[in-house]
Scaffold this motif. Structure first.
Motif, mmCIF file in Angstrom:
data_model
loop_
_atom_site.group_PDB
_atom_site.id
_atom_site.type_symbol
_atom_site.label_atom_id
_atom_site.label_comp_id
_atom_site.label_asym_id
_atom_site.label_seq_id
_atom_site.Cartn_x
_atom_site.Cartn_y
_atom_site.Cartn_z
ATOM 1 N N VAL A 17 0.797 -1.329 -0.069
ATOM 2 C CA VAL A 17 0.112 0.031 0.085
ATOM 3 C C VAL A 17 0.798 1.136 -0.132
ATOM 4 C CG1 VAL A 17 -0.231 0.057 2.507
ATOM 5 C CG2 VAL A 17 -1.894 1.266 1.024
ATOM 6 N N SER A 18 0.476 2.252 -0.639
ATOM 7 C CA SER A 18 1.231 3.547 -0.735
ATOM 8 C C SER A 18 0.516 4.588 -1.424
ATOM 9 C CB SER A 18 2.429 3.392 -1.898
ATOM 10 O OG SER A 18 3.130 4.292 -2.302
ATOM 11 N N GLY A 19 0.438 5.721 -0.506
ATOM 12 C CA GLY A 19 -0.201 6.838 -0.810
ATOM 13 C C GLY A 19 -1.774 6.689 -0.983
ATOM 14 N N GLY A 20 -2.309 5.601 -0.258
ATOM 15 C CA GLY A 20 -3.616 5.298 -0.371
ATOM 16 C C GLY A 20 -4.201 4.123 -1.527
ATOM 17 N N GLN A 21 -3.064 3.672 -2.126
ATOM 18 C CA GLN A 21 -3.207 2.914 -2.997
ATOM 19 C C GLN A 21 -2.587 1.601 -3.056
ATOM 20 O OE1 GLN A 21 -2.103 5.278 -6.775
ATOM 21 N NE2 GLN A 21 -4.263 5.809 -7.066
ATOM 22 N N ALA A 22 -3.271 0.509 -3.895
ATOM 23 C CA ALA A 22 -2.719 -0.703 -3.959
ATOM 24 C C ALA A 22 -3.092 -0.958 -5.486
ATOM 25 C CB ALA A 22 -3.340 -1.688 -3.075
ATOM 26 N N LEU A 23 -2.411 -2.294 -5.638
ATOM 27 C CA LEU A 23 -2.599 -2.941 -7.321
ATOM 28 C C LEU A 23 -3.918 -3.730 -7.205
ATOM 29 C CD1 LEU A 23 1.193 -3.942 -8.140
ATOM 30 C CD2 LEU A 23 -0.327 -1.691 -8.834
ATOM 31 N N ILE A 24 -4.555 -3.675 -8.129
ATOM 32 C CA ILE A 24 -5.577 -4.611 -8.330
ATOM 33 C C ILE A 24 -5.692 -5.106 -9.778
ATOM 34 C CG2 ILE A 24 -7.185 -3.219 -6.763
ATOM 35 C CD1 ILE A 24 -8.641 -1.959 -8.936
ATOM 36 N N GLU A 25 -6.362 -6.157 -9.882
ATOM 37 C CA GLU A 25 -6.263 -6.543 -11.496
ATOM 38 C C GLU A 25 -7.495 -7.306 -11.775
ATOM 39 O OE1 GLU A 25 -3.138 -9.441 -11.847
ATOM 40 O OE2 GLU A 25 -3.760 -10.614 -10.402
ATOM 41 N N ASP A 26 -8.027 -7.177 -13.068
ATOM 42 C CA ASP A 26 -9.261 -7.990 -13.510
ATOM 43 C C ASP A 26 -8.829 -9.407 -13.879
ATOM 44 O OD1 ASP A 26 -10.527 -5.487 -13.602
ATOM 45 O OD2 ASP A 26 -9.895 -4.765 -15.486
ATOM 46 N N THR A 27 -9.504 -10.194 -13.485
ATOM 47 C CA THR A 27 -9.260 -11.551 -13.423
ATOM 48 C C THR A 27 -9.717 -12.227 -14.667
ATOM 49 O OG1 THR A 27 -11.314 -12.330 -12.255
ATOM 50 C CG2 THR A 27 -9.356 -12.002 -10.835
ATOM 51 N N GLY A 28 -10.565 -11.529 -15.565
ATOM 52 C CA GLY A 28 -10.839 -12.093 -16.795
ATOM 53 C C GLY A 28 -12.315 -12.838 -16.690
ATOM 54 N N ASP A 29 -12.871 -13.047 -15.789
ATOM 55 C CA ASP A 29 -14.160 -13.278 -15.627
ATOM 56 C C ASP A 29 -15.110 -12.279 -15.076
ATOM 57 O OD1 ASP A 29 -13.244 -13.229 -13.054
ATOM 58 O OD2 ASP A 29 -13.467 -15.482 -12.436
ATOM 59 N N GLY A 30 -14.898 -11.153 -15.310
ATOM 60 C CA GLY A 30 -15.700 -10.214 -14.803
ATOM 61 C C GLY A 30 -15.655 -9.648 -13.263
ATOM 62 N N CYS A 31 -14.461 -10.098 -12.770
ATOM 63 C CA CYS A 31 -13.931 -10.212 -11.360
ATOM 64 C C CYS A 31 -12.862 -9.112 -11.123
ATOM 65 C CB CYS A 31 -14.273 -11.227 -10.319
ATOM 66 S SG CYS A 31 -15.464 -12.010 -10.341
ATOM 67 N N THR A 32 -12.832 -8.373 -10.212
ATOM 68 C CA THR A 32 -11.627 -7.631 -9.830
ATOM 69 C C THR A 32 -10.872 -8.008 -8.694
ATOM 70 O OG1 THR A 32 -12.248 -5.906 -11.079
ATOM 71 C CG2 THR A 32 -10.562 -5.458 -9.709
ATOM 72 N N GLU A 33 -9.748 -8.203 -8.442
ATOM 73 C CA GLU A 33 -9.178 -8.598 -6.941
ATOM 74 C C GLU A 33 -7.796 -7.809 -6.737
ATOM 75 O OE1 GLU A 33 -6.636 -12.643 -8.406
ATOM 76 O OE2 GLU A 33 -8.651 -12.880 -7.679
ATOM 77 N N LEU A 34 -7.741 -7.860 -5.316
ATOM 78 C CA LEU A 34 -6.455 -7.259 -5.018
ATOM 79 C C LEU A 34 -5.069 -8.254 -5.212
ATOM 80 C CD1 LEU A 34 -5.680 -4.853 -2.855
ATOM 81 C CD2 LEU A 34 -5.582 -6.368 -1.188
ATOM 82 N N VAL A 35 -4.111 -7.470 -5.684
ATOM 83 C CA VAL A 35 -3.103 -7.938 -6.032
ATOM 84 C C VAL A 35 -2.207 -8.571 -4.807
ATOM 85 C CG1 VAL A 35 -0.486 -7.986 -7.341
ATOM 86 C CG2 VAL A 35 -2.965 -7.064 -8.346
ATOM 87 N N THR A 36 -2.027 -9.681 -4.459
ATOM 88 C CA THR A 36 -1.310 -10.249 -3.595
ATOM 89 C C THR A 36 -0.077 -11.137 -3.798
ATOM 90 O OG1 THR A 36 -2.670 -12.180 -2.791
ATOM 91 C CG2 THR A 36 -3.271 -9.911 -1.962
ATOM 92 N N MET A 37 0.871 -11.300 -2.942
ATOM 93 C CA MET A 37 2.073 -12.218 -3.336
ATOM 94 C C MET A 37 2.423 -12.889 -1.836
ATOM 95 S SD MET A 37 4.700 -9.160 -3.333
ATOM 96 C CE MET A 37 3.605 -7.879 -4.026
ATOM 97 N N PRO A 38 3.108 -13.999 -2.001
ATOM 98 C CA PRO A 38 3.841 -14.712 -0.910
ATOM 99 C C PRO A 38 4.738 -13.813 -0.411
ATOM 100 C CG PRO A 38 3.768 -16.257 -3.123
ATOM 101 C CD PRO A 38 3.420 -14.694 -3.512
ATOM 102 N N SER A 39 4.687 -13.956 1.053
ATOM 103 C CA SER A 39 5.736 -13.135 1.762
ATOM 104 C C SER A 39 7.357 -13.400 1.264
ATOM 105 C CB SER A 39 5.543 -13.490 3.075
ATOM 106 O OG SER A 39 6.052 -14.883 3.506
ATOM 107 N N PHE A 40 7.540 -14.613 0.583
ATOM 108 C CA PHE A 40 9.115 -14.466 0.255
ATOM 109 C C PHE A 40 9.225 -13.799 -1.032
ATOM 110 C CE2 PHE A 40 6.658 -18.559 -1.126
ATOM 111 C CZ PHE A 40 6.787 -18.240 -2.472
ATOM 112 N N ASP A 41 8.265 -13.205 -1.735
ATOM 113 C CA ASP A 41 8.283 -12.387 -2.700
ATOM 114 C C ASP A 41 7.946 -10.983 -2.781
ATOM 115 O OD1 ASP A 41 8.745 -14.625 -4.848
ATOM 116 O OD2 ASP A 41 6.649 -14.586 -5.138
#
Length: 303
Positions: A36-60
């Motif tokens: 999170v930075s400046g009140g924003q985060a990365l989101i992405e469209d999943t291709g099936d009409g849904c949108t989700e928060l971009v998350t990653m494993p802790s080691f990445d």
């Protein structure tokens, strides 16, 4: 979707001081992290009409020079952390995009929206409260991001939440009172709202704000609580009400409210259809309050 905080995340506050548990959770292969930075985060469209928060494993996760906040655990036992950084990480694809809560809140599922609300609220508080209000010394982060401690005087500082009331006012004819703030575009109408003042009950705040903004009288016994919504813009909690007016004459203050009108359901339906009136944002509890009276979902842009 309205931000309601019902995404099923257990904040597990009892774990915030358990450094061994936090370390184990951070290193667990199922743990998910987002920046999170400046009140924003990365989101992405999943291709099936849904949108989700971009998350990653802790080691990445890009942990260098980051503040790490523990946000909670979902029903499957997955732990979530947010990393506060000066900039969002770059992506090799063009699918992910930065978004703030006003955009993401209406697109994300409840769980992701709840996580982002929590993270944005913590980030804003952390950025603005780095020094002790008692002695002026720089404070340090504790309790997995939920406390700042002063190493000089020992004071502990906690995130601030400012209560605000938001209300749908109706009259004896069951018309709804909607107003347009002076800085809003023409046609944008919503419910009235305002902050609770020191030494004031939330019901008193409803009565005072309606009187100050539009000159309409609301007896305190006509005020009824409906529900609440986290509103980290930057640090509010919206408390939703209905209120029955005892007068109908409107006199806007001209400072906050530039225009206010009474609407019957047919009036509002026709105004939506013609484009004369734009509905409140779907992210806001205001939309839920109006829909509760209106009896059907409000129109949304693009529908």
């Amino acid at each position: 979707m309205t931000l309601t905080g019902t995404g099923g995340i257990d904040r597990a506050a009892h774990r915030r001081l358990d450094e061994a548990w936090l370390a184990a959770a951070w290193s667990h292969p199922t743990t998910r992290v987002f920046v999170v930075s400046g009140g924003q985060a990365l989101i992405e469209d999943t291709g099936d009409g849904c949108t989700e928060l971009v998350t990653m494993p802790s080691f990445d996760a890009p942990v260098t020079e980051s503040h790490r906040y523990f946000l909670g655990v979902d029903p499957e036992g997955v732990a979530y952390f947010a990393l506060q950084k000066d900039a969002l990480p770059g992506r090799m694809d063009d699918i992910a995009r930065p978004a703030g809560l006003r955009e993401a809140g209406v697109l994300l599922p409840e769980r992701d929206a709840e996580l982002l609300v929590h993270a944005v609220a913590l980030e804003n508080w952390q950025r603005l409260h780095r020094f002790c209000s008692r002695c002026g010394e720089r404070t340090v982060i504790a309790a997995a991001g939920h406390v700042r401690r002063c190493p000089a005087c020992g004071a502990e500082h906690y995130p601030r939440t400012d209560p605000a009331v938001i209300m749908l006012v109706t009259d004896a004819h069951d018309r709804a009172l909607l107003g347009r703030q002076v800085h809003w575009p023409e046609g944008r109408f919503s419910t009235l709202a305002g902050f609770v003042e020191p030494g004031e009950s939330i019901e008193q705040a409803v009565v005072r704000e309606v009187g100050e903004e539009v000159g309409v009288e609301v007896p305190v016994e006509g005020v009824a609580y409906v529900g609440s919504q986290p509103w980290p813009f930057p640090s509010s909690l919206m408390l939703g009400f209905t209120a029955r007016a005892s007068s109908s004459r409107i006199q806007v203050d001209g400072h906050e409210i530039g225009e206010a009108r009474w609407f019957s359901r047919d009036d509002l339906r026709a105004a939506f259809a013609s484009g004369e009136v734009l509905p409140p944002s779907g992210i806001s509890i205001a939309a839920r309050l109006v829909e509760r009276w209106y009896g059907e979902p409000l129109p949304r842009p693009g529908r």
